[in-house]
Every structure is written in C-alpha cells, then in structure tokens.
Design a protein around this motif. Sequence first.
Motif, PDB file in Angstrom:
ATOM      1  N   PHE A  17      18.007   1.527   2.918  1.00 44.87           N
ATOM      2  CA  PHE A  17      16.863   0.976   2.194  1.00 44.87           C
ATOM      3  C   PHE A  17      15.816   2.039   1.876  1.00 44.87           C
ATOM      4  O   PHE A  17      15.439   2.844   2.719  1.00 44.87           O
ATOM      5  N   ASP A  18      15.341   1.983   0.636  1.00 47.35           N
ATOM      6  CA  ASP A  18      14.339   2.929   0.164  1.00 47.35           C
ATOM      7  C   ASP A  18      12.913   2.416   0.375  1.00 47.35           C
ATOM      8  O   ASP A  18      11.952   3.171   0.234  1.00 47.35           O
ATOM      9  N   PHE A  19      12.780   1.139   0.678  1.00 40.93           N
ATOM     10  CA  PHE A  19      11.488   0.555   1.035  1.00 40.93           C
ATOM     11  C   PHE A  19      11.761  -0.683   1.892  1.00 40.93           C
ATOM     12  O   PHE A  19      12.571  -1.538   1.519  1.00 40.93           O
ATOM     13  N   ILE A  20      11.095  -0.760   3.051  1.00 36.19           N
ATOM     14  CA  ILE A  20      11.217  -1.924   3.931  1.00 36.19           C
ATOM     15  C   ILE A  20       9.826  -2.510   4.129  1.00 36.19           C
ATOM     16  O   ILE A  20       8.898  -1.807   4.534  1.00 36.19           O
ATOM     17  N   HIS A  21       9.701  -3.789   3.836  1.00 44.02           N
ATOM     18  CA  HIS A  21       8.413  -4.484   3.914  1.00 44.02           C
ATOM     19  C   HIS A  21       8.524  -5.618   4.924  1.00 44.02           C
ATOM     20  O   HIS A  21       9.529  -6.331   4.983  1.00 44.02           O
ATOM     21  N   MET A  22       7.497  -5.798   5.732  1.00 42.35           N
ATOM     22  CA  MET A  22       7.497  -6.869   6.723  1.00 42.35           C
ATOM     23  C   MET A  22       6.082  -7.408   6.859  1.00 42.35           C
ATOM     24  O   MET A  22       5.114  -6.647   6.932  1.00 42.35           O
ATOM     25  N   ARG A  23       5.954  -8.745   6.907  1.00 43.35           N
ATOM     26  CA  ARG A  23       4.611  -9.333   6.875  1.00 43.35           C
ATOM     27  C   ARG A  23       4.498 -10.536   7.809  1.00 43.35           C
ATOM     28  O   ARG A  23       5.337 -11.430   7.800  1.00 43.35           O
ATOM     29  N   MET A  27       0.816  -1.207   0.000  1.00 41.63           N
ATOM     30  CA  MET A  27       0.000   0.000   0.000  1.00 41.63           C
ATOM     31  C   MET A  27       0.853   1.263   0.000  1.00 41.63           C
ATOM     32  O   MET A  27       0.369   2.340  -0.316  1.00 41.63           O
ATOM     33  N   ALA A  28       2.116   1.145   0.395  1.00 44.62           N
ATOM     34  CA  ALA A  28       2.994   2.315   0.461  1.00 44.62           C
ATOM     35  C   ALA A  28       3.197   2.907  -0.931  1.00 44.62           C
ATOM     36  O   ALA A  28       3.379   2.174  -1.904  1.00 44.62           O
ATOM     37  N   PRO A  29       3.206   4.239  -1.042  1.00 44.07           N
ATOM     38  CA  PRO A  29       3.367   4.897  -2.352  1.00 44.07           C
ATOM     39  C   PRO A  29       4.829   4.987  -2.779  1.00 44.07           C
ATOM     40  O   PRO A  29       5.380   6.080  -2.929  1.00 44.07           O
ATOM     41  N   VAL A  30       5.444   3.834  -2.974  1.00 46.46           N
ATOM     42  CA  VAL A  30       6.859   3.823  -3.335  1.00 46.46           C
ATOM     43  C   VAL A  30       7.025   4.220  -4.802  1.00 46.46           C
ATOM     44  O   VAL A  30       6.124   4.018  -5.613  1.00 46.46           O
TER      45      VAL A  30
END
Length: 342
Positions: free
Chosen positions: A162-168, A94-97
């Motif tokens: 890091f320009d985007f970090i995702h965790m789930r 959902m992040a506007p990367v």
Amino acid sequence: MPEDETTATSGIVHENAQPLVAANDSHSDYEDDASVASSTQSLTDSIRDHIYENGRRYHRKSEHYLMPSDETEQDRLDMAHHLQLLILGGALHMAPVPPNPPNVLDVGTGTGIWALDFGELHQGSAVIGVDQMPIQTTWTWPNVKFEVDDIEKEWTWKKNKFDFIHMRHLATSIRNWPYLFQQMYDHAAPGAWVEISEHTLDELYCDDGSVPEDSIFRRYMRTLGLSVTKAGAHGYLHGRDYKRMLLEAGFVDVTIYTFKVPCGGWPKSRRFKDIGRWCAEALKTGLEAYGLALMTRYGLTEMDARELVNGSMEAMRLGKEHGYYIQYQVVGRKPRADEVAV
C-alpha cells in the motif's frame, strides 16, 4: 492542551466525477477482485448476526468494537465524516500523498464514505476499505472495493503493497496498537505514507474556566475513558502516544497535527462555530453510541449511563460550558529502500 497545534488547511473540489457502478457490475475495472456485493453474498450468517442492548443494535462478531451498527449509527458515521472535513479545511487527509497513489487502504472504513470520496478524487488509485461489519454501500466507484476482516489479526494482503494507509476513530476498540502499527509498516510500500486520525476520550478541555470540575459532561468523558480502558482498549492515548508507537514501528517523519473541536456552537469564530454545531449534531447520537455499551458493561447501570448521556447533551445544548475535545492527525512515512541501513 496536551500538544502544540500544527495548522494546515486546504480545499478539495470534486472534479471529473464518473458514474457510480454497482459493486458487482461486470464492467468494473476491478471485477477480478471481490467487491462488497459479491463477497457479502457468501458471508456466513454469523458475519451478519447482531445483538440488541439498551435499545441499540450491535454486531455480534465485532466483540471488541463496542459501538452500534444500526442505521442511526451509520448516519452518525457519515455526519462525523462531514465534521472531519470541516476540521481539516475540506481535506480528506494531511499526509502529502502523490496525486494518484496506486494502492490505498482505509482501515476501519465504517460506511465506506472516506474510501468513496478518496476514490472519486484519485481515480488512478485502487482503494480498499476494510471493516469487521459489512455495512458499506453496494454501489461504488470502479476503483473502490470493500472487504470484511478483523484488522487486529494477521493481515493477508501482500507486504509492501500500500502506498497510503488511512485509519480513523478506532481508539475504543484496538487492543494492541504496537502490533497494528507493525502490520501497517510491513504492508506499506517503501516511501508510503500512513495517517492515524483519533481524538481524546478521557477529558473535556476548556480554556476559559466555564466548565467546572463537577460538570456532568466532564464526568461523562472521564467515565468513558475509564470504561474504554476496562474493556481492554486504551482510553488515555494522546497524539504523543501514537507518534511514539509509529516511530517504534519504524516510521519516520512522524508529525502530529492537533485541532480543538468545540462541543457546541459557542465559539465566536464563524469557522469554529460551524464546526461546533456539526459536532453537537453528531453528538446527539454519538454520546450514546460511544458511552452506552461501554459504561453499562463496565460499571454503570443503564439509568446512570443515560443520566450522563442526557445531562451532557443538555449542557451542550445550553452552551454555557465552553468545552472541547482534541483531534489528532498523526502522519508518518515508511523509509525508502535507500534510507534503510543495511
């Protein structure tokens, strides 16, 4: 429902797909970095060591991640990825990367399927998937690699990287969320986005009164939340809690996106019926994966734990109880240098 729902859907189409390459292929654009194949060749036996409990295989070194590591669980993780895509309307996040964020980190990558999908769609990004268990494929896109590490310990990557970090879906295992979020903040580049994807563990929700208080599925969920907490993690976290901790770590523009995920194909809406059916399919092994080790280590006998698991599966199959859990996508941004007060 604990949070107001913010809706957003989008479609993603795989374009300009490039051939997969072996992780140790000498033609890789990132051959100077250790890939899963080359790095796992030198792993000690303990990294690959497993224990067997209640008929399931668990990774011995991942003592805080009380979920299986066997092939059944790996199949479930890939199925859960598909379910996540349905929930987000086909989107990976959902992040506007931006179109190709240079450096991307997938924390707790599991089988690596999210990292691979992101790398395929963003071929200008260098994607790292990190996990305690080396269960990822040995074939990757040229811009994707996997590393084995414990993300609750001090991170060894460069800060501001890091320009985007995702965790789930790590809520059953994380002991110190504020420390983890501080690590994310320190290693995110100024202006970078982070996204946390988690779901409730402590309650089965219902809007029409069809799930009684003594429902076995509801008892399963409440026992799971209690067991997670007894294990030293946090079984009662909700979107507002993740938002608060991200803000305390220093992130700004923190937004919670909230989704109802039906457990079974009972909804009338075609979209939610489809989501519910995939959820039920994933929960065929997911109820056991989430609950068996936790419940038997923290209070229940195997017989009692399996009674909760099997009873919940039967309730879901019958479809008379219209229960759902809540999925949170919590998005935040590290301030740019010009936004930080001196």
